[in-house]
Design an enzyme around this catalytic site. Structure first.
Site, short mmCIF file in Angstrom:
data_model
loop_
_atom_site.label_atom_id
_atom_site.label_comp_id
_atom_site.label_asym_id
_atom_site.label_seq_id
_atom_site.Cartn_x
_atom_site.Cartn_y
_atom_site.Cartn_z
N ASP A 48 0.84 -1.20 0.00
CA ASP A 48 0.00 0.00 0.00
C ASP A 48 0.87 1.25 0.00
OD1 ASP A 48 0.31 1.15 2.72
OD2 ASP A 48 -0.76 -0.62 3.41
N GLU A 79 -9.26 0.43 2.81
CA GLU A 79 -10.35 -0.28 2.14
C GLU A 79 -10.55 0.17 0.70
OE1 GLU A 79 -12.61 -2.83 3.41
OE2 GLU A 79 -10.91 -2.96 4.77
N GLY A 111 -4.21 -5.07 6.50
CA GLY A 111 -5.16 -6.12 6.17
C GLY A 111 -5.82 -5.96 4.82
N ASN A 115 -5.73 -8.68 1.81
CA ASN A 115 -6.92 -9.25 1.18
C ASN A 115 -6.85 -9.13 -0.33
OD1 ASN A 115 -9.63 -10.11 2.73
ND2 ASN A 115 -8.41 -8.81 4.08
N THR A 135 1.95 -5.41 8.24
CA THR A 135 2.59 -4.28 8.90
C THR A 135 1.70 -3.63 9.97
OG1 THR A 135 1.78 -2.76 7.21
CG2 THR A 135 3.97 -3.74 6.86
N SER A 146 -5.70 -17.03 8.85
CA SER A 146 -6.91 -17.17 8.05
C SER A 146 -6.53 -17.45 6.60
CB SER A 146 -7.76 -15.89 8.12
OG SER A 146 -8.94 -16.02 7.36
N LYS A 148 -8.91 -16.58 4.32
CA LYS A 148 -9.89 -15.75 3.62
C LYS A 148 -9.20 -14.66 2.81
CE LYS A 148 -13.44 -16.21 7.22
NZ LYS A 148 -14.21 -15.45 8.23
N LYS A 157 -19.13 -5.75 2.80
CA LYS A 157 -17.76 -6.00 3.24
C LYS A 157 -17.35 -7.44 2.93
CE LYS A 157 -14.37 -4.70 6.34
NZ LYS A 157 -13.64 -3.47 6.50
N GLU A 190 -9.07 -6.55 17.81
CA GLU A 190 -9.08 -7.99 17.55
C GLU A 190 -8.66 -8.78 18.79
OE1 GLU A 190 -10.01 -9.98 14.97
OE2 GLU A 190 -10.89 -8.18 14.09
N GLU A 253 -16.19 -14.38 14.51
CA GLU A 253 -17.02 -13.36 13.87
C GLU A 253 -17.80 -12.56 14.91
OE1 GLU A 253 -17.60 -12.64 10.26
OE2 GLU A 253 -15.56 -13.44 10.52
#
Length: 381
Positions: A48, A79, A111, A115, A135, A146, A148, A157, A190, A253
Site C-alpha cells: 500500500d 479499504e 489487512g 486481502n 505491517t 486465516s 480468507k 464488506k 481484535e 465473527e
C-alpha cells in the site's frame, strides 16, 4: 528488542502454514532465506502507498528475492484498494510484468492490501504461491491466521473472494512502531475480541495491553510479540478442525455483523475496523442481556474491557438507524441460522469466555433489539 525468532505452525485442515515472528537484522535474514526457499522466479509485490513511503528499502529488498527482477504494484491505502478496478490493475501489472506459475505474490502492508493480494494470488493462473508480510496489528492478528481473501462489492464488506492459504507469513514487530494511534487501537480490537470470546490468559494479555496503551509509553517489541503470538494462537484449535471458519471458527465473527454495518455506514476510514467491531461486540452483549442470556454483571465486565479501548461515543455525525439496520440485514452470514424477515443472527456470549453454542454458532433474535441498542448510542432515523 526481540532477538529470538518464534516459529508458529498454523494448520488449516491438512495444510500447514509457517509463521515467522520476531524483529531485528538476524530475523530479517532468516525471513529472506525462508522466502527464497519457496523458489520464486519472480516476486510480485503488492504494497500500500503508506507502507511504500515508510519502508522503501524493504520494498526493494522483497522485490529482489526472486531469480528475476520483481514487479511492484503500489495500491491505494486502506479499504479503497478492495475494489474490482484495483484488482484488475494489479492483475494486469503482474501479468504484463512477466508473472509465471512459479512467481510468488508478496502482500506487504495492512489487512486490506493483504486481502487484495491474497485474492489476486488465488486467481492468477488459478493459484500462485503467496507470502504475507503484515505491517499492522490488525493484519498480524486477524489476516495471518486465516485463508480468507476478498474485496468489497455493492457497499458490502468482504463479499467477493475465496480461500487461499499463504505459503509463509513473515511477522516483524518493528513495523508496528509506525502505526498511527487510531490504527494501533483498531488492531487491539481484535485482541479484545479474543479476550471476550476465550477469557483466561487472552483476557489477561488484553488487560495488560490496554494498560500499556493508557500509560502513554511506547509499547516495546517484547509486548508486541506476546500480543501477536497470543492473537495467532487463539485461532489455532478451531482452524485445525474448521479451516474455512464456518462452524467452530465462527466464534471469531463475534461483533462483526453489527460492527461491519456501523463501519460501512460511515465514510471510509471514519470508524476503523477494529473499533467498529468493538462497538459491535457491545451491541451483541446488550442483545444477550435483553434475551436473558447474560447477566448485567457479566455485561458490565464485558463492556468494561471494551470501554478501555473506544471513545465515549460513536463519531459524529452518527449514521441513521435505518442505514445501519439495512446493512445488518444484508450481512454475508445471513440465512445460516434460519432467520425470519424480522430477525438477524450473531455470535452471542452468555459470559466472558462462554460463547453460546448452536449448530452454526449463530443465535437468531429480533432485529428490533439492535435498533434499541443503536438508539441508546444516540442514533436516530
Amino acid at each position: 528488542m526481540v532477538s529470538n525468532l518464534v516459529s508458529i505452525d498454523i494448520r488449516f485442515g491438512s495444510t500447514t502454514v509457517p509463521v515467522l515472528l520476531g524483529t531485528g537484522p538476524a530475523f530479517s535474514r532468516e525471513a529472506d532465506d525462508a522466502i527464497r526457499a519457496l523458489g520464486p522466479d519472480r516476486v510480485l509485490l503488492v504494497v500500500d502507498s503508506r507502507v511504500a513511503t515508510l519502508f522503501p528499502e524493504d520494498v526493494e529488498r522483497f522485490s529482489r528475492l526472486g531469480t528475476e527482477p520483481g514487479v511492484v504494484f503500489v495500491a491505494p491505502e486502506g479499504e479503497s484498494c478492495k475494489t474490482f478496478p484495483v484488482l484488475g490493475e494489479l492483475a494486469n501489472a503482474f501479468l504484463s510484468g512477466g508473472a509465471t506459475k512459479r512467481s510468488l505474490v508478496i502482500a506487504f502492508g495492512g489487512g486490506a492490501v493483504m486481502n487484495l493480494g491474497g485474492l489476486a494470488a488465488a486467481l492468477i493462473y488459478r493459484g500462485l504461491p503467496l507470502c504475507y508480510v503484515p505491517t499492522t496489528l490488525m493484519a498480524q492478528n486477524d489476516v495471518v491466521p486465516s485463508q480468507k481473501t476478498a474485496i468489497n462489492l455493492c457497499n458490502r464488506k468482504n463479499n467477493f473472494g475465496t480461500f487461499h492459504p499463504a505459503r509463509l507469513n513473515v511477522v516483524d514487530t518493528r513495523y508496528l512502531h509506525t502505526l498511527p494511534p487510531a490504527e494501533r487501537r483498531s488492531g487491539m480490537g481484535e485482541l479484545v475480541k479474543n479476550a471476550l470470546i476465550l477469557g483466561g490468559r487472552d483476557f489477561e494479555i488484553a488487560e495488560r495491553m490496554l494498560d500499556a496503551e493508557a500509560s502513554g509509553a511506547p509499547i516495546d517489541d517484547g509486548l508486541y510479540a506476546e500480543m501477536v503470538e497470543a492473537g495467532i494462537r487463539a485461532k489455532l484449535p478451531s482452524l485445525a478442525i474448521d479451516e474455512h471458519e464456518a462452524t467452530a471458527g465462527m466464534i471469531f465473527e463475534y461483533g462483526h455483523t453489527i460492527g461491519h454495518a456501523l463501519e460501512l455506514s460511515y465514510p471510509i476510514g471514519t470508524l476503523p475496523h477494529g473499533l467498529a467491531i468493538a462497538w459491535g461486540m457491545m451491541g451483541c452483549a446488550y442483545v444477550s442481556m435483553r434475551l436473558g442470556l447474560m447477566s448485567q454483571a457479566e455485561q458490565e465486565r464485558h463492556d468494561g474491557l471494551i470501554r478501555k479501548l473506544i471513545p465515549e461515543t460513536l463519531p459524529e455525525p452518527k449514521p441513521a438507524i435505518d442505514d445501519v439496520i439495512f446493512r445488518v440485514m444484508r450481512d454475508s452470514k445471513r440465512g445460516r441460522a434460519g432467520e425470519s424477515a424480522e430477525e438477524c443472527a450473531c455470535v452471542l456470549l452468555s459470559a466472558v469466555g462462554r460463547p453460546i453454542e448452536t449448530e452454526s454458532m449463530l443465535s437468531k433474535f429480533p432485529v428490533s433489539l439492535v435498533v434499541e441498542w443503536l438508539r441508546l448510542q444516540g442514533l436516530r432515523g
